[in-house]
Design a protein around this motif. Structure first.
Motif, PDB file in Angstrom:
ATOM      1  N   ASP A   1      30.700   5.904 -30.446  1.00  0.00           N
ATOM      2  CA  ASP A   1      29.403   6.475 -30.096  1.00  0.00           C
ATOM      3  C   ASP A   1      28.869   5.854 -28.814  1.00  0.00           C
ATOM      4  O   ASP A   1      28.372   6.538 -27.933  1.00  0.00           O
ATOM      5  CB  ASP A   1      28.385   6.271 -31.221  1.00  0.00           C
ATOM      6  CG  ASP A   1      28.675   7.145 -32.423  1.00  0.00           C
ATOM      7  OD1 ASP A   1      29.418   8.135 -32.267  1.00  0.00           O
ATOM      8  OD2 ASP A   1      28.166   6.827 -33.512  1.00  0.00           O
ATOM      9  N   ARG A   2      28.986   4.540 -28.698  1.00  0.00           N
ATOM     10  CA  ARG A   2      28.483   3.832 -27.519  1.00  0.00           C
ATOM     11  C   ARG A   2      29.261   4.253 -26.276  1.00  0.00           C
ATOM     12  O   ARG A   2      28.686   4.486 -25.223  1.00  0.00           O
ATOM     13  CB  ARG A   2      28.573   2.324 -27.746  1.00  0.00           C
ATOM     14  CG  ARG A   2      27.885   1.529 -26.649  1.00  0.00           C
ATOM     15  CD  ARG A   2      27.789   0.046 -26.963  1.00  0.00           C
ATOM     16  NE  ARG A   2      29.101  -0.527 -27.152  1.00  0.00           N
ATOM     17  CZ  ARG A   2      29.469  -1.244 -28.218  1.00  0.00           C
ATOM     18  NH1 ARG A   2      28.624  -1.488 -29.189  1.00  0.00           N
ATOM     19  NH2 ARG A   2      30.693  -1.731 -28.325  1.00  0.00           N
ATOM     20  N   LEU A   3      30.583   4.384 -26.378  1.00  0.00           N
ATOM     21  CA  LEU A   3      31.387   4.793 -25.222  1.00  0.00           C
ATOM     22  C   LEU A   3      31.047   6.206 -24.770  1.00  0.00           C
ATOM     23  O   LEU A   3      30.968   6.483 -23.579  1.00  0.00           O
ATOM     24  CB  LEU A   3      32.875   4.695 -25.546  1.00  0.00           C
ATOM     25  CG  LEU A   3      33.458   3.286 -25.637  1.00  0.00           C
ATOM     26  CD1 LEU A   3      34.906   3.348 -26.086  1.00  0.00           C
ATOM     27  CD2 LEU A   3      33.345   2.567 -24.307  1.00  0.00           C
TER      28      LEU A   3
ATOM     29  N   PRO B   1      29.218   9.432 -18.928  1.00  0.00           N
ATOM     30  CA  PRO B   1      28.937  10.860 -18.750  1.00  0.00           C
ATOM     31  C   PRO B   1      30.104  11.539 -18.046  1.00  0.00           C
ATOM     32  O   PRO B   1      30.891  10.902 -17.338  1.00  0.00           O
ATOM     33  CB  PRO B   1      27.686  10.873 -17.870  1.00  0.00           C
ATOM     34  CG  PRO B   1      27.737   9.583 -17.130  1.00  0.00           C
ATOM     35  CD  PRO B   1      28.395   8.599 -18.072  1.00  0.00           C
ATOM     36  N   TYR B   2      30.203  12.836 -18.226  1.00  0.00           N
ATOM     37  CA  TYR B   2      31.268  13.595 -17.585  1.00  0.00           C
ATOM     38  C   TYR B   2      31.097  13.482 -16.070  1.00  0.00           C
ATOM     39  O   TYR B   2      29.987  13.636 -15.554  1.00  0.00           O
ATOM     40  CB  TYR B   2      31.210  15.062 -18.023  1.00  0.00           C
ATOM     41  CG  TYR B   2      32.455  15.813 -17.647  1.00  0.00           C
ATOM     42  CD1 TYR B   2      33.615  15.677 -18.399  1.00  0.00           C
ATOM     43  CD2 TYR B   2      32.498  16.612 -16.519  1.00  0.00           C
ATOM     44  CE1 TYR B   2      34.766  16.335 -18.049  1.00  0.00           C
ATOM     45  CE2 TYR B   2      33.647  17.280 -16.157  1.00  0.00           C
ATOM     46  CZ  TYR B   2      34.787  17.142 -16.928  1.00  0.00           C
ATOM     47  OH  TYR B   2      35.931  17.790 -16.571  1.00  0.00           O
TER      48      TYR B   2
ATOM     49  N   TRP C   1      29.379  23.328  -3.055  1.00  0.00           N
ATOM     50  CA  TRP C   1      29.066  23.275  -4.488  1.00  0.00           C
ATOM     51  C   TRP C   1      29.193  21.839  -4.967  1.00  0.00           C
ATOM     52  O   TRP C   1      30.018  21.075  -4.474  1.00  0.00           O
ATOM     53  CB  TRP C   1      30.031  24.167  -5.277  1.00  0.00           C
ATOM     54  CG  TRP C   1      29.630  24.376  -6.698  1.00  0.00           C
ATOM     55  CD1 TRP C   1      28.752  25.301  -7.168  1.00  0.00           C
ATOM     56  CD2 TRP C   1      30.043  23.622  -7.832  1.00  0.00           C
ATOM     57  NE1 TRP C   1      28.615  25.177  -8.536  1.00  0.00           N
ATOM     58  CE2 TRP C   1      29.407  24.146  -8.962  1.00  0.00           C
ATOM     59  CE3 TRP C   1      30.908  22.544  -7.997  1.00  0.00           C
ATOM     60  CZ2 TRP C   1      29.595  23.644 -10.241  1.00  0.00           C
ATOM     61  CZ3 TRP C   1      31.100  22.041  -9.265  1.00  0.00           C
ATOM     62  CH2 TRP C   1      30.439  22.586 -10.373  1.00  0.00           C
ATOM     63  N   SER C   2      28.370  21.463  -5.944  1.00  0.00           N
ATOM     64  CA  SER C   2      28.543  20.185  -6.630  1.00  0.00           C
ATOM     65  C   SER C   2      28.178  20.375  -8.089  1.00  0.00           C
ATOM     66  O   SER C   2      27.325  21.205  -8.428  1.00  0.00           O
ATOM     67  CB  SER C   2      27.691  19.076  -5.995  1.00  0.00           C
ATOM     68  OG  SER C   2      26.320  19.352  -6.186  1.00  0.00           O
ATOM     69  N   GLY C   3      28.862  19.640  -8.938  1.00  0.00           N
ATOM     70  CA  GLY C   3      28.636  19.744 -10.374  1.00  0.00           C
ATOM     71  C   GLY C   3      29.795  19.140 -11.137  1.00  0.00           C
ATOM     72  O   GLY C   3      30.523  18.289 -10.606  1.00  0.00           O
ATOM     73  N   PRO C   4      29.998  19.562 -12.383  1.00  0.00           N
ATOM     74  CA  PRO C   4      31.048  18.985 -13.216  1.00  0.00           C
ATOM     75  C   PRO C   4      32.425  19.056 -12.551  1.00  0.00           C
ATOM     76  O   PRO C   4      32.779  20.065 -11.925  1.00  0.00           O
ATOM     77  CB  PRO C   4      31.005  19.844 -14.489  1.00  0.00           C
ATOM     78  CG  PRO C   4      29.612  20.371 -14.536  1.00  0.00           C
ATOM     79  CD  PRO C   4      29.217  20.573 -13.099  1.00  0.00           C
TER      80      PRO C   4
ATOM     81  N   GLU D   1      35.419  15.237  -3.815  1.00  0.00           N
ATOM     82  CA  GLU D   1      34.723  13.953  -3.823  1.00  0.00           C
ATOM     83  C   GLU D   1      34.007  13.773  -5.158  1.00  0.00           C
ATOM     84  O   GLU D   1      33.129  14.552  -5.496  1.00  0.00           O
ATOM     85  CB  GLU D   1      33.683  13.887  -2.706  1.00  0.00           C
ATOM     86  CG  GLU D   1      34.267  13.777  -1.327  1.00  0.00           C
ATOM     87  CD  GLU D   1      33.204  13.557  -0.271  1.00  0.00           C
ATOM     88  OE1 GLU D   1      32.063  13.194  -0.608  1.00  0.00           O
ATOM     89  OE2 GLU D   1      33.523  13.757   0.904  1.00  0.00           O
ATOM     90  N   ARG D   2      34.407  12.756  -5.894  1.00  0.00           N
ATOM     91  CA  ARG D   2      33.716  12.440  -7.141  1.00  0.00           C
ATOM     92  C   ARG D   2      32.391  11.794  -6.842  1.00  0.00           C
ATOM     93  O   ARG D   2      32.256  10.995  -5.922  1.00  0.00           O
ATOM     94  CB  ARG D   2      34.550  11.494  -8.003  1.00  0.00           C
ATOM     95  CG  ARG D   2      35.721  12.177  -8.656  1.00  0.00           C
ATOM     96  CD  ARG D   2      36.455  11.201  -9.543  1.00  0.00           C
ATOM     97  NE  ARG D   2      37.519  11.870 -10.241  1.00  0.00           N
ATOM     98  CZ  ARG D   2      37.751  11.719 -11.525  1.00  0.00           C
ATOM     99  NH1 ARG D   2      37.024  10.895 -12.237  1.00  0.00           N
ATOM    100  NH2 ARG D   2      38.746  12.369 -12.100  1.00  0.00           N
ATOM    101  N   LEU D   3      31.395  12.129  -7.641  1.00  0.00           N
ATOM    102  CA  LEU D   3      30.061  11.542  -7.481  1.00  0.00           C
ATOM    103  C   LEU D   3      29.855  10.441  -8.496  1.00  0.00           C
ATOM    104  O   LEU D   3      30.413  10.405  -9.524  1.00  0.00           O
ATOM    105  CB  LEU D   3      28.982  12.616  -7.682  1.00  0.00           C
ATOM    106  CG  LEU D   3      29.040  13.768  -6.678  1.00  0.00           C
ATOM    107  CD1 LEU D   3      28.013  14.825  -7.047  1.00  0.00           C
ATOM    108  CD2 LEU D   3      28.785  13.268  -5.271  1.00  0.00           C
TER     109      LEU D   3
END
Length: 98
Positions: free
Chosen positions: A13-15, A20-21, A71-74, A96-98
């Protein structure tokens, strides 16, 4: 037999709450191959909610600045849009990962 300990459940649960994705950015690069109209058409067809006015603004930004975030998002969606824009012949920066 299914054994679940309270310690395992709380760690999982903690992990899941702490990780977050990942999000990412999709960036189109300027090139000497694609026309403004082709870039606009691709952006309108592939990027959800992309209107013609916004696509033209981005095409001009790509031309004048050398690149633009379209575009940016998942991360998973970013990978799909990146792949589709690449398949249409647009010159793409690495995701590019955010």
């Amino acid at each position: 037999m299914n054994v679940t300990s309270p310690e395992t459940t709380s760690i999982l649960d903690r992990l899941s709450r702490e990780a977050p994705y990942p999000n990412a950015r999709v960036i189109v690069l300027d090139d000497d191959v694609n026309t403004f109209q082709h870039v606009v058409d691709c952006l309108c067809r592939i990027i959800p909610g992309m209107g013609s006015d916004r696509a033209w603004t981005l095409a001009h930004r790509i031309d004048s600045n050398g690149s633009a975030e379209v575009w940016s998002g998942p991360l998973e969606q970013a990978e799909l849009y990146h792949q589709q824009l690449t398949a249409e012949g647009l010159t793409m920066a690495p995701i590019e990962r955010l």
